[in-house]
Design an enzyme around this catalytic site. Sequence first.
Site, PDB file in Angstrom:
ATOM      1  N   GLU A  56       9.494   3.256  -9.138  1.00 25.68           N
ATOM      2  CA  GLU A  56       8.724   3.699  -7.975  1.00 25.68           C
ATOM      3  C   GLU A  56       7.787   2.551  -7.549  1.00 25.68           C
ATOM      4  O   GLU A  56       7.219   1.866  -8.411  1.00 25.68           O
ATOM      5  CB  GLU A  56       7.899   4.917  -8.437  1.00 25.68           C
ATOM      6  CG  GLU A  56       6.980   5.534  -7.433  1.00 25.68           C
ATOM      7  CD  GLU A  56       6.184   6.712  -8.072  1.00 25.68           C
ATOM      8  OE1 GLU A  56       6.159   6.837  -9.328  1.00 25.68           O
ATOM      9  OE2 GLU A  56       5.605   7.498  -7.304  1.00 25.68           O
ATOM     10  N   LYS A  97       9.385  11.058  -1.436  1.00 26.50           N
ATOM     11  CA  LYS A  97       8.960  11.865  -2.594  1.00 26.50           C
ATOM     12  C   LYS A  97       8.360  13.209  -2.167  1.00 26.50           C
ATOM     13  O   LYS A  97       7.441  13.264  -1.338  1.00 26.50           O
ATOM     14  CB  LYS A  97       7.935  11.063  -3.403  1.00 26.50           C
ATOM     15  CG  LYS A  97       7.483  11.699  -4.696  1.00 26.50           C
ATOM     16  CD  LYS A  97       6.567  10.744  -5.449  1.00 26.50           C
ATOM     17  CE  LYS A  97       6.117  11.271  -6.791  1.00 26.50           C
ATOM     18  NZ  LYS A  97       5.262  10.292  -7.510  1.00 26.50           N
ATOM     19  N   CYS A 125       9.776  10.016  -9.729  1.00 30.22           N
ATOM     20  CA  CYS A 125       8.744  10.252 -10.732  1.00 30.22           C
ATOM     21  C   CYS A 125       8.367  11.723 -10.887  1.00 30.22           C
ATOM     22  O   CYS A 125       9.151  12.496 -11.397  1.00 30.22           O
ATOM     23  CB  CYS A 125       7.525   9.366 -10.452  1.00 30.22           C
ATOM     24  SG  CYS A 125       6.542   9.119 -11.956  1.00 30.22           S
TER      25      CYS A 125
HETATM   26  C1  ACM Z   1       4.013   9.735 -10.736  1.00 25.77           C
HETATM   27  O1  ACM Z   1       4.586  10.577 -10.055  1.00 25.77           O
HETATM   28  N1  ACM Z   1       3.965   8.472 -10.372  1.00 25.77           N
HETATM   29  C2  ACM Z   1       3.371  10.112 -12.005  1.00 25.77           C
END
Ligand code: ACM
Length: 267
Positions: free
Chosen positions: A38, A109, A147
């Site tokens: 990420e 995301k 993530c």
């Molecule tokens: C995250 O989602 N970077 C912990």
Amino acid sequence: MTISCIQTHPTLGETEDNLDGAEEAVLGADADLVVLPELFASGYFFESTEQARQLAEPAPDGPTTRRLHAWARATGATLVAGLVERAGDELFNSAVVVAPNGWLGTYRKTHLYYQETLHFSPGRDGFQVWTVTDRRRRPYRLGVMVCFDWFFPESARTLALNGADVIAHPSNLVLPHCPAAMPTRALENGVFTATANRVGTESNGDESLTFVGQSRICSPRAEVLAEATAVDPMTIRAEVDPHQARDRALNLYNDRLGDRRPDLYTA
Ligand code: ACM
């Protein structure tokens, strides 16, 4: 096909150096699918939304996606990697999918973690799956989550229901639980998972975050096929057969997706 995850140690704000730092590992990965972390080019723990905005770029017409495309062309791999995406006035914590013949798509995301909520808009497009090919032109179905999406089992489940064989999972994990959870995500959904995390510590001026490394590639049988340490930048790789993911049967009597009882579940 071969999957590789590249565990990096970027420096916040040093996009050019971070891209240069990842290049050797990507060009040497010798894989069909290469997953990077990420926000791998920008770093993660922004001091302000203004800093995030300065590091943001459009996708696919930004420098990170262009560099990823050059790497994909040079290696024949499909790449999945996270970046700060600028779209109009909004910022998204996104991952791009880039093949040798160009950009295939962007995932924004869905579940933002901690102070990401200050800087980014949550994705609104849901969980997408792309049909891509390995270097021998054999197709497979690639889903992407980023993530903290792992914390919501619905993310991987939706990708599996949408037909993913492999879930690429660019990450900057700080909670310690995800590495242990990923074999279960792979098992319950009958997919391969490829979590590419980062290492190191970043400060936003007030507070520090330490990233837990332990990138890992997991199989539909809950095997950890490859794993990285908690502290070293490194590359892991595993050979997988996407056909194994297409058989969602657990045994003669149970099917992982078919046995679900959505009529009894609360959304
Ligand atoms: C995250 O989602 N970077 C912990």
